[in-house]
Scaffold this motif. Structure first.
Motif, PDB file in Angstrom:
ATOM      1  N   UNK A 169       0.811  -1.218   0.000  1.00 43.95           N
ATOM      2  CA  UNK A 169       0.000   0.000   0.000  1.00 43.95           C
ATOM      3  C   UNK A 169       0.845   1.270   0.000  1.00 43.95           C
ATOM      4  N   UNK A 170       2.109   1.158  -0.396  1.00 48.35           N
ATOM      5  CA  UNK A 170       2.961   2.338  -0.537  1.00 48.35           C
ATOM      6  C   UNK A 170       2.449   3.222  -1.671  1.00 48.35           C
ATOM      7  N   UNK A 171       2.491   4.528  -1.477  1.00 45.81           N
ATOM      8  CA  UNK A 171       2.137   5.460  -2.542  1.00 45.81           C
ATOM      9  C   UNK A 171       3.263   5.496  -3.576  1.00 45.81           C
ATOM     10  N   UNK A 172       2.888   5.578  -4.841  1.00 47.06           N
ATOM     11  CA  UNK A 172       3.868   5.650  -5.924  1.00 47.06           C
ATOM     12  C   UNK A 172       3.235   6.423  -7.074  1.00 47.06           C
ATOM     13  N   UNK A 173       4.002   7.316  -7.697  1.00 41.45           N
ATOM     14  CA  UNK A 173       3.486   8.098  -8.809  1.00 41.45           C
ATOM     15  C   UNK A 173       3.652   7.341 -10.125  1.00 41.45           C
ATOM     16  N   UNK A 174       2.630   7.438 -10.985  1.00 40.84           N
ATOM     17  CA  UNK A 174       2.672   6.843 -12.325  1.00 40.84           C
ATOM     18  C   UNK A 174       2.288   7.918 -13.332  1.00 40.84           C
ATOM     19  N   UNK A 175       2.782   7.845 -14.564  1.00 40.49           N
ATOM     20  CA  UNK A 175       2.363   8.826 -15.573  1.00 40.49           C
ATOM     21  C   UNK A 175       0.853   8.749 -15.796  1.00 40.49           C
TER      22      UNK A 175
END
Length: 496
Positions: free
Chosen positions: A136-142
């Motif tokens: 459930x870690x936040x991660x940015x995606x395009x």
């Protein structure tokens, strides 16, 4: 009403209830455009300021088809709604890594870029937040990897890929929805360079058809003169990736039905066969409804839908190659389309038995959480991680997600997208599409150094050769919108 039917009715009603207030939603059957008898439903959302959103469903019972169509509609509508409201960050990958660390942002080099892509670490892109599963870690995606269609970007042009629906999922818990999206990602990854123009010709003998209704449908299709063939794309991750095609030697309603195909990847090979076969049946009705003669479609579909779609069709907004190729296709007869498919889609090089394919006991993947855990474990064993975006409508029991697995692939022959797994597959079989040195028409495959090393070194994808191989077959990869090809032909006849 049986218990199963009552439960499915509740699902259909819940899906429908998530549609925007005041929107016009319709669901109607389109299977009368075919002669198979399998229910196929089309679900439609019409909004004044957007193209029509359409979902298709199929099943042995009408309610199954309705649920499938509304579920597909839910996926596409809610990912678009989420993108409108989701906060975005505009920055380059290099900037984000410095600010958030490498775990805080997905490296586009792992997302199957097009060969020769203009991407660089310093290119500014709009990014949105996703989550890693199960941490459930936040991660940015395009942002363009989340959109299902270009218009969902709200006038913001996609810079790196054509947005596609691949990886969408819907259900009543996140586990079910994510697993649904993952199976679609696996399906597309597994057949990306092994079917259609690159069909490997591996035919599956259905010697262990466990479901009586599936066996009966296979026999019924053959009795209609439809030479059904089950084919194997791969068994990557221990999952049977099947597709079903059928040469209609009887009387197809429209010739394009000869090109129909159904695909599926499921840990339980019986479910994979069932889904691929039913999708094949659905594909026949869908292709007739989308690309058949408008006069024939008018006799089956609600007139207001047909007229509205014709009125808002914007041929200039269609992908030009898809539109031109489909217009050329729908002008052909069945014999010509059959000839084009004879060396690939209908070809046979070897046979395997269904009973020899990997599978799991049905009870092992009966629940969505169980399917998700199995799929995630299989992916993790090969160093791949699940990322998902929660696009669920607020205040509803319905869950909608977009799943992304860096390292899985799609759209190689249409948009020349290829990653390290694709390079490795083509290189291992000595495919002329993959080159070890540059030449005219070939484009460099962009990979991280560590991925380039495990794929066997630098590679160039012969995009010019890929385009020649798909010439005359491109509608197997990308289709134009409803009625677009027929309207283009009508426009040209009027100008002649």
């Amino acid at each position: 009403m049986s218990t199963g039917t009552a439960e499915l009715r509740e699902v259909a009603d819940a899906f429908r209830a998530t549609m925007p207030e005041g929107a016009h939603v319709s669901v109607f059957r389109i299977d009368s455009l075919d002669r198979i008898g399998i229910p196929v439903a089309q679900a439609n959302l019409l909004l004044p300021d957007e193209p029509a959103t359409i979902g298709y469903g199929y099943g042995f019972e009408p309610i199954e088809a309705e649920v499938g169509g509304l579920g597909e509609l839910c996926e596409e509508v809610h990912v678009g709604a989420w993108l409108k409201r989701a906060p975005r960050v505009v920055a380059s990958y290099a900037e984000l890594v410095r600010a958030r660390g490498p775990r805080g942002v997905v490296d586009p080099l792992t997302l199957c870029l097009a060969a020769g892509s203009p991407w660089t670490p310093d290119m500014p892109l709009p990014w949105v937040e996703a989550r890693r599963w199960p941490s459930d870690e936040a991660v940015l995606v395009p942002r363009e990897w989340v959109a299902a269609y270009p218009y969902q970007l709200g006038g913001e042009a996609a810079r790196l890929i054509m947005p596609i629906t691949n990886g969408l999922g819907a259900g009543f818990d996140h586990g079910h929805a994510i697993a649904h999206g993952l199976m679609e990602l696996l399906q597309r990854d597994g057949n990306v360079v092994t079917y259609r123009a690159l069909d490997g010709g591996v035919v599956v003998e259905p010697d262990a058809v466990e479901e009586p209704e599936v066996a009966a449908l296979l026999a019924h299709l053959r009795g209609l003169g439809i030479e059904v063939t089950v084919k194997l794309a791969c068994t990557d991750f221990g999952i049977p990736n099947l597709y079903v095609v059928g040469d209609d030697r009887g009387e197809p309603t429209v010739p394009i039905q000869v090109t129909s195909c159904g695909e599926a990847a499921h840990p339980d090979r019986a479910r994979s066969l069932r889904k691929a076969l039913l999708e094949f049946c659905g594909s026949r009705s869908r292709k007739a409804a989308t690309h058949g003669p408008i006069e024939a479609v008018r006799r089956v579909m609600p007139r207001d839908y047909v007229e509205r779609q014709m009125a808002v069709a914007m041929l200039g907004e269609e992908e030009s190659r898809a539109l031109e190729s489909m217009a050329e296709w729908v002008a052909q007869d069945a014999a010509e389309l059959r000839r084009r498919l004879s060396g690939s889609v209908f070809a046979e090089t070897r046979r395997v038995r269904l009973s020899e394919l990997p599978t799991v006991p049905p009870e092992a993947v009966a629940r969505g959480e169980d399917r998700l855990r199995l799929l995630a474990d299989r992916l993790a064993a090969e160093g791949l991680e699940v990322i998902w975006v929660d696009c669920s409508p607020a205040g509803s029991p319905v869950k909608v997600v977009k799943t992304i697995v860096p390292g899985l692939e799609s759209e190689t022959m249409s948009y020349h997208r290829i990653g390290w797994r694709g390079v490795r597959r083509l290189r291992r079989r000595g495919d002329p599409l993959l080159l070890d040195a540059p030449r005219e028409g070939a484009r460099r495959v962009l990979l991280r150094p560590e991925d380039e090393a495990r794929a066997g070194g630098p590679a160039w994808f012969d995009a010019a050769l890929a385009d020649r191989m798909t010439q005359g077959l491109y509608p197997l990869y990308r289709e134009s919108g409803p009625f677009a090809a027929q309207l283009l032909l009508r426009q040209r006849r009027g100008a002649a």
